[in-house]
Design a protein around this motif. Structure first.
Motif, mmCIF file in Angstrom:
data_model
loop_
_atom_site.group_PDB
_atom_site.id
_atom_site.type_symbol
_atom_site.label_atom_id
_atom_site.label_comp_id
_atom_site.label_asym_id
_atom_site.label_seq_id
_atom_site.Cartn_x
_atom_site.Cartn_y
_atom_site.Cartn_z
ATOM 1 N N SER A 114 0.712 -1.174 -0.179
ATOM 2 C CA SER A 114 -0.094 0.342 -0.034
ATOM 3 C C SER A 114 1.028 1.110 -0.258
ATOM 4 C CB SER A 114 -1.248 0.069 1.088
ATOM 5 O OG SER A 114 0.050 -0.011 2.624
ATOM 6 N N THR B 107 -5.142 -5.983 -13.499
ATOM 7 C CA THR B 107 -5.719 -4.961 -14.117
ATOM 8 C C THR B 107 -5.343 -5.054 -15.584
ATOM 9 O OG1 THR B 107 -3.839 -3.670 -11.997
ATOM 10 C CG2 THR B 107 -4.351 -3.085 -14.404
ATOM 11 N N THR C 284 -10.166 -11.263 -4.191
ATOM 12 C CA THR C 284 -10.706 -9.780 -4.050
ATOM 13 C C THR C 284 -9.504 -8.556 -3.695
ATOM 14 O OG1 THR C 284 -12.370 -11.423 -3.161
ATOM 15 C CG2 THR C 284 -12.211 -8.213 -2.411
ATOM 16 N N LEU C 285 -8.204 -8.697 -2.885
ATOM 17 C CA LEU C 285 -7.506 -8.218 -2.415
ATOM 18 C C LEU C 285 -6.624 -7.852 -3.535
ATOM 19 C CD1 LEU C 285 -6.339 -9.312 1.658
ATOM 20 C CD2 LEU C 285 -7.321 -6.891 0.475
ATOM 21 N N LYS D 239 -8.522 -5.638 -5.626
ATOM 22 C CA LYS D 239 -8.645 -4.135 -5.154
ATOM 23 C C LYS D 239 -7.439 -3.412 -5.614
ATOM 24 C CE LYS D 239 -11.856 -4.258 -1.560
ATOM 25 N NZ LYS D 239 -12.136 -4.901 -0.467
ATOM 26 N N ASP D 240 -6.285 -4.335 -5.438
ATOM 27 C CA ASP D 240 -4.940 -3.911 -5.780
ATOM 28 C C ASP D 240 -4.810 -3.180 -7.141
ATOM 29 O OD1 ASP D 240 -3.979 -4.307 -3.400
ATOM 30 O OD2 ASP D 240 -2.833 -6.421 -4.195
ATOM 31 N N LYS E 97 -7.353 -2.763 -9.415
ATOM 32 C CA LYS E 97 -7.733 -1.235 -9.875
ATOM 33 C C LYS E 97 -6.694 0.060 -9.026
ATOM 34 C CE LYS E 97 -12.375 -3.190 -9.029
ATOM 35 N NZ LYS E 97 -13.858 -3.408 -8.857
ATOM 36 N N ILE E 98 -6.610 -0.494 -7.917
ATOM 37 C CA ILE E 98 -5.398 0.927 -7.424
ATOM 38 C C ILE E 98 -4.214 0.760 -8.823
ATOM 39 C CG2 ILE E 98 -3.670 1.618 -5.595
ATOM 40 C CD1 ILE E 98 -5.769 -0.203 -3.676
#
Length: 128
Positions: free
Chosen positions: A12, A77, A105-106, A109-110, A112-113
């Motif tokens: 993060s 991605t 799921t994580l 999300k990564d 998308k970031i």
């Protein structure tokens, strides 16, 4: 589980690295990891080669897991869910306390970031 928490915290911090974040990441993961991360953030996918090698090196679990997360984030991605699942399988094999669905799921999300970071850097989310 400790490795997961440390790794997630580190990852993060690496998204959108600033000078202090780079120094922290460099101290924990090494300069090569930071350089590879910056390459991937700027659609230079040669950084994935470093992550692939580091993901297969069992000598440093934090770098290994961080590399798997970086590769998985890239796959998420670009929408390559088959490889996302393969990465999650490897993460679960390293730490059987991990839940496959949570890890998946994580990683999504990564992804998308990472897409937002790439767009912020002037590239397409998928580097195509």
């Amino acid at each position: 589980m400790k490795i997961l928490l440390i790794t997630v915290t580190i990852m993060s911090l690496l998204v959108g690295c600033e000078m202090a974040r780079k120094q922290l990441g460099a101290n924990l993961l090494g300069e090569q990891f930071i350089a590879a991360n910056e390459q991937v953030n700027h659609c230079n996918l040669s950084g994935l080669n470093y992550f692939s090698h580091a993901a297969n090196d069992n000598s440093n679990k934090i770098v290994q897991v961080s590399s798997l997360l970086a590769i998985g984030g890239h796959y998420a991605t670009v929408g390559d869910m088959v490889n996302v699942d393969r990465i999650v399988d490897r993460l679960v094999a390293i730490d059987p306390d991990r839940d496959f669905d949570e890890e998946r799921t994580l990683l999504i999300k990564d992804g998308k970031i990472l897409a937002q970071v790439r767009v912020g850097n002037g590239f397409t989310a998928t580097c195509r």
